[in-house]
Design an enzyme around this catalytic site. Sequence first.
Site, PDB file in Angstrom:
ATOM      1  N   HIS A  29      -1.322   0.587   7.502  1.00  0.00           N
ATOM      2  CA  HIS A  29      -1.841   0.658   6.141  1.00  0.00           C
ATOM      3  C   HIS A  29      -1.708   2.094   5.647  1.00  0.00           C
ATOM      4  CE1 HIS A  29      -4.238  -0.359   2.671  1.00  0.00           C
ATOM      5  NE2 HIS A  29      -5.071   0.629   2.938  1.00  0.00           N
ATOM      6  N   CYS A  79       0.832  -1.202   0.000  1.00  0.00           N
ATOM      7  CA  CYS A  79       0.000   0.000   0.000  1.00  0.00           C
ATOM      8  C   CYS A  79       0.867   1.254   0.000  1.00  0.00           C
ATOM      9  CB  CYS A  79      -0.951  -0.002   1.199  1.00  0.00           C
ATOM     10  SG  CYS A  79      -0.148  -0.420   2.763  1.00  0.00           S
TER      11      CYS A  79
END
Length: 1055
Positions: A608, A178
Amino acid sequence: MTVEQNVLQQSAAQKHQQTFLNQLREITGINDAQILQQALKDSNGNLELAVAFLTAKNAKTPPQEETGYYQTALPGNDRYISVGSQADANVIDLTGDDKDDLQRAIALSLAESNRAFRETGITDEEQAISRVLEASIAENKACLKRTPIEVWRDSRNPYDRKRQEKAPVGLKNVGNTCWFSAVIQSLFNLLEFRRLVLNYKPPSNAQDLPRNQKEHRNLPFMRELRYLFALLVGTKRKYVDPSRAVEILKDAFKSNDSQQQDVSEFTHKLLDWLEDAFQMKAEEETDEEKPKNPMVELFYGRFLAMGVLEGKKFENTEMFGQYPLQVNGFKDLHECLEAAMIEGEIESLHSDNSGKSGQEHWFTELPPVLTFELSRFEFNQALGRPEKIHNKLEFPQVLYLDRYMHRNREITRIKREEIKRLKDYLTVLQQRLERYLSYGSGPKRFPLVDVLQYALEFASSKPVCTSPVDDIDASSSASGPLPSQSLPSTTEQQGPCASDLPGSSSPASGAALPLRSVIHKPFTQSRIPPDLPMHPAPRHITEEELCVLESCLHRWRTEIENDTRDLQESISRIHRTIELMYSDKSMIQVPYRLHAVLVHEGQANAGHYWAYIFDHRESRWMKYNDIAVTKSSWEELVRDSFGGYRNASAYCLMYIDDKAQFLIQEEFNKETGQALVGMETLPPDLRDFVEEDNQRFEKELEEWDTQLAQRSLQEKLLAAPKLREAEASATTAQAGGADYLEQPSRSDLSKHWKEETLRVIAKASHDLEDKGPETVLQSAIKLEYSRLVKLAQEDTPPETDYRLHHVLVYFIQNQAPKKIIEKTLLEQFGDRNLSFDERCHNIMKVAQAKLEMIKPEEVNLEEYEEWHADYKKFRETTMYLITGLENFQRESYIDSLLFLLCAYQNNKELLSKGPYRGHDGELISHYRRECLLKLNEQAAELFESGEDGDVNNGLIIMNEFIVPFLPLLLVDDMEEKDILAVEDMRNRWCSYLGQEMEANLQEKLTDFLPKLLDCSTEIKGFHEPPKLPSYSAHELCERFARIMLSLSRTPADGR
């Protein structure tokens, strides 16, 4: 080089070495100078390696293989970000590479200094420190070799992966990537950067160049980056796979998939590679001594360091790329920048040197793209690993940098002095205000205005001429002795009126002894008599004394209120003055507009990343979260990026020069003057590449259509006999009322509707014996309607809900149109089941005749069907709720969750139409949340067991039931309890990162965490609603009453 320069550089080197040793001593607790010096030598001045070596109790030179691994992972950097080959030479550098090593791992290391050192977050080196503290290096190296596992799995249906027209394209997460998506999307949406990458051509003699490490890496990466950008421009897919570019990057990082890559480090490495690639091209195309590099011109600027070291002035020009800013201790971006631009005292190794030291930094040349690294990680010495700083930090959409420019240094210095003077005065005023708001000499303090008010209330209270003890004794003589707890202390309460109480030989004294043994019973023995004054009051005070005291207290209170108000207004004025200090026209000439915000959610060791990027063409914010690209808003960006509220916060800010329109300007056709869009912007080789990929995708769509057509034909052939059978049975079925009444058994109707209908018909017939069926019908309808209205208006306990007993109660409570209520009543009395009763047969016929006479314009049939459909949904929602709560009480949390999710969704849709259309939303929300928490707890316990079967079962629970449904708690109004529950679940799993565990558990945990920490509100998977069994109205009401009664007996803290 001058003698002065030699002295300065030697002094700086000595200063850095001593600071380095102090830091090692502070972090590791080792005081042996020889061991510390050896660690300094072995680590080549790198703090992270030195900490790792010392913590591992190995101060000797490590094996060459280990050293090579760490040093390879280290990016070349200086204090202000990589300069590469562009750094100025032969200058005095007091702020270069020396300090960068200090601030990358430990923000707390220079707490005594006002200078904010650069932190780039979770670098490979910091993770190495954490791993050494948790286990040995050898154990963790075993984790480096594993197969990448994709976080996202492609849908089999290619139409789910088809791009909508002109929609932005996402990037697939191919295993903890990510970070790659967030950075690449931010750069891709800079049109100038996109053009540079797409139009890049490798040197014509690339095949003949010596293939050193850089060239062997940079050229393939540039090729893959061009392909990736071309797909982002012209693909027909919703998202594309960046695996090939990612693999080249991962090889360079010498990392593994179990580590969350750091955005700052990756961006730094990416720009380094791009700079090298374009430098090769620039050197081929020009004979200049220093050819221009478009990457340097786009991302790199210069600043001037001006200061004094040990009484000697110096100036030093340096280049910077990404600019690091410390977050801890600051509330907004300007405060971070101010701290970064002004450095306080520079320590000297010579304690007898009294010369002042310090420096300022001024931008001399700003890059078109200015990137700020927000340092949100610090090294926790107690835990031995980095921790994330969640403090709130605000930043503007437009940032004016005039105050930091070298050309404005004189006016900025004046304004800084004025701000310092105002802040000093502000501190004095706030201290004065605090004395008013927290008054007292003891541990408990109160606002002085309140203290005076309480004194005034006490003085004004009506005096009591008898002892409170006497009152209590007299009022309680009939009920026995009082417990000692209820008696006030005689030293506090007893005044002159109580001085007549007998001494130790009196009966009262003797009676006091057994009071100690009386058991205290709340709300019985200690009940206050009604005639006892509720507040203490002065025993003796004259009118004159009271008048003087009230006058003084009123006057003092007014004075304090005025003083407090004046202080608050002065403080507000000063705050406003400081805010507007740089708002004059001369200081708003260098605007930079926010282009992208890179957000990180999670803890230091895992999390994330996603990005908010401004769409300059549409003037709106977009959220790029791996494959999901959605419209967003500034409000959502603020909520996710400022920090202080959740574990999510901005990690990197990308601003662009608001006057440099070429950065975001589209390319135009020179002949037609029309803007080039999509495939038109691609060079021929990339256009062919994208077209080939699109053809493959179109072929996949065609194959899917063919498969569907074949499957549909087969299903029709198989379904034909069943369809004919169903049609035959349908023709024999009796036509009934609303479909929610169509249950396998008609006993439900006979018990609820038929019995009541027969009763009211019997009553109406008895009252109107000589009247015809039409008159009796009208009377029966009035009686039934009156009964239902009474039920609808009755205040009932939670376990009784008359809406479940009769549809018309539901309609009446929700103010259904009169015509719909009338038609439903006629259907009740026209039901065919009444034909079996002789008394009701004629009345049923009249009701049916009246139904047939209703014209379509009199009753809106669509609206009528919609009301009955809502009631059916209400009953289904009730059944979902009952079944969910019953499963919850049986601790069958998975089944409970599925039913409660359906109940919540249906109930939400019903409540959107009216407050009485559904059930208590908070109740369903509470048990839905509790189900998720219970399942999370079960999964965590299974994971902690370490057994393969249990671990897999725990992760199945998380992947199938927790991860897909967590976004349901983060949509709608986002209740605080839901948000806290999500944070608790995520923190539970993040806490495992600091624990020792087997390599396979570490691997599974690292694969799973990014999905859990994904902040996206997109529902990634949803089970089919569970099928409800056939049920009767009687059963529904009984089960609802039973479950609601059981809930009412549950303690409040257990619900």
